[in-house]
Motif scaffolding. Sequence first.
Motif, PDB file in Angstrom:
ATOM      1  N   THR A 289       1.062  -1.254   0.035  1.00 43.78           N
ATOM      2  CA  THR A 289       0.034  -0.102   0.123  1.00 43.78           C
ATOM      3  C   THR A 289       1.039   1.250  -0.111  1.00 43.78           C
ATOM      4  O   THR A 289       0.635   2.004  -0.877  1.00 43.78           O
ATOM      5  N   ASP A 383      -5.863  -2.491  -6.654  1.00 43.32           N
ATOM      6  CA  ASP A 383      -5.298  -3.541  -5.647  1.00 43.32           C
ATOM      7  C   ASP A 383      -6.046  -4.837  -5.643  1.00 43.32           C
ATOM      8  O   ASP A 383      -7.301  -4.902  -5.931  1.00 43.32           O
ATOM      9  N   GLU A 384      -5.422  -5.954  -5.166  1.00 41.77           N
ATOM     10  CA  GLU A 384      -5.946  -7.336  -5.277  1.00 41.77           C
ATOM     11  C   GLU A 384      -6.489  -7.416  -6.442  1.00 41.77           C
ATOM     12  O   GLU A 384      -7.522  -7.819  -6.753  1.00 41.77           O
ATOM     13  N   GLY A 538      -6.546  -7.722   2.527  1.00 42.74           N
ATOM     14  CA  GLY A 538      -6.249  -6.310   2.768  1.00 42.74           C
ATOM     15  C   GLY A 538      -6.384  -5.643   4.129  1.00 42.74           C
ATOM     16  O   GLY A 538      -5.529  -4.806   4.739  1.00 42.74           O
TER      17      GLY A 538
HETATM   18 MG    MG Z   1      -2.756  -4.887   0.588  1.00 43.12          MG
END
Ligand code: MG
Length: 669
Positions: A289, A383-384, A538
């Motif tokens: 992140t 993200d992901e 996350g």
């Molecule tokens: Mg993450």
Amino acid sequence: MKINDSIEILKGVGPKTLKLLNNLGIFTIEDLLYHYPNRYEDSSKILKLNEGVPGEKGTFRCRILKNTQDRRIRKGLYISTFLIEDETARASLTFFNNRFIGKSIHYGEEYLVYGRFERFKGLIQISSPEIERLSEIKNIGRIRAIYPLTQGINNNLLEKLFAQVLPLNLFENKLPKDLREKYGLMEKNMAIENIHRPSNRKAYIRARNTLIYEELFFFELSILQLKNNNIKDSGIKFEIHDEVFDLIKNLPFKLTSGQEKVLDEIFKDMEEGKAVNRLLQGDVGSGKTIVTVILSYIAKLNGYQSAIMAPTEILASQHFQSFRSLLESRGVHVRLLVGSTPPKIKEEILNALKNGLIDILIGTHAIIEENVEFFNLGLNVIDEQHRFGVIQRKKLQEKNRSAANIVMSATPIPRSLSLILYADLDLSVIDTMPMGRKKIKTLSINSSQEKDALNFIGQELKNGRQAYVICSLIEENENLENLEAVEDVYEKLKSFYKDFNVALLHGRLTGQEKNQVMEDFKENKIQLIVSTTVIEVGINVANASVIMVYNAERFGLATLHQLRGRVGRGSYQSYCILYNKSKTEISWQRMKILTDSQDGFYIANKDMELRGFGDILGTRQSGLPNLRLANPLRNINILKYAHEDAGKYLDENNNTINIFKNESKKLNL
Ligand code: MG
Ligand code: ADP
């Protein structure tokens, strides 16, 4: 009949059967044809009873003489035994939990019996068999496909359906003819016929290779098209201002060498004004992140906006807080846009965004909607990424085609493979973990140890820590005997931990309710969360030190590894308790992989070996062609050829084919 017709039109598919087939993912004739067997019974080699090999499965032709035993041994175990014979021996045939089997047997008649052959003290036993009455078998000596089934759908029914559709040769040959000839592959319909009803072993293998090659060819074709889509001569030229290094210097921690290396790689491209399309890999907790916080600060300082997309509202709002806490004091304007954002606020955000008043927009797929317009978008972060489809990725990227693209994933796959699978992306890997992280102690337990585990968690709570308890989703119609429903566990734990606040979190809560729970957990107003896997990705709460997973046997290893990554995020010794309610050997082997290793790379590889590939890459929801038979890891050689061939094919056709054309419609995007 056409390939897209509903299976309703087949004989034998009434409303009830239709529903059951739908449960198996079969809606159209095409789905049916792509419902591949998971194994085969080879009655082309029929053995005599005295030829069986102990411990191995085989097909025997015998008479079933009589029923010798029919009883319940204990709860959940019912045994039926029959006496069978051929001209060489007598044996016993044992069925488990199939109490009505006896009713359908014609005693004295010949059957083909396929099952595991065992010898106990000179007695032959064949257990868990499939049996077929000889007089009903159309052609003995064939290889019979056995399918993944569901209660109410048996193999015979599927065979009857296939008998109606296979002879019609409904598929077109999509694979170019010259490639088919080059590798001696079958025509599509013939391959489909031979995967379902192999005429012999050789034909089966050719059929399988044909279908694997075809899957990989079209997979590569779509990846290369994506890449071509992404190719631009240049991207935005970013300057890396001193303020960026000031931000880095003032972070609450020192960057790891892995993070620094990755930043170097990206800075270089940015400064040169190269098009940035990069996959950022790093194990759970490696600190991906912060890399994107830094990059979006660069974008802001250069006068550009950034878009950060995460798969869940919880994760999006967590990112929102991290970004805000690090950047707001530096004059960066960060906003959150998710599905549950009230319409009024949404409108205000959209306006501000269009007018360049927002620097960083963080959200779920709410941010790729048509009406979300940026003033000058310079950086996209996904993200992901395995949770998103290729098409969603494209949607975001098309908001400004010269913006830099960073997609992040905790799923490590071998470099050689990612170069092919993610041919459209450069690769950066964070290969170090932040200092001071303690190993997460992981253990797997059975039901006799549940109490101990709960007491242990109670101890951690008393010490001021927090905990997660995860339950699997239970689908309708599932046998509940061994399954713990999240609501039940919640009730149980609420009364078990009377001194603490226990909360329930699951997918049916609204986004706002979920956020409230997470918020309260972060502030330690809640000490224990009982949840489904909505927290899988996350989530970051450093004070949480235990995670316990009920029915751990039901989760993929990669998912369990992700879940485990929810703890051990601060300096406290952390624990992961895998409560395995299954008694099977394989489930304990799987648990052992996790208790032995914390290396996401190793675990992902094991998971791929055990479960195949689709789940891990997320190709199922990605919009890329499905990989049903192909496993890029196992079929790496075929993949290499398919990759090359797809490249040539695109060149020769001047990149004019667009196989995504119809996909957007299908996915309702
Ligand atoms: Mg993450
Ligand atoms: P992931 O790679 O799984 O997305 P995160 O970015 O959520 O990991 O980071 C996990 C935790 O590690 C966060 O609390 C973050 O603040 C912290 N972290 C990140 N980088 C470092 C570092 N270099 N040193 C110490 N802690 C760090």
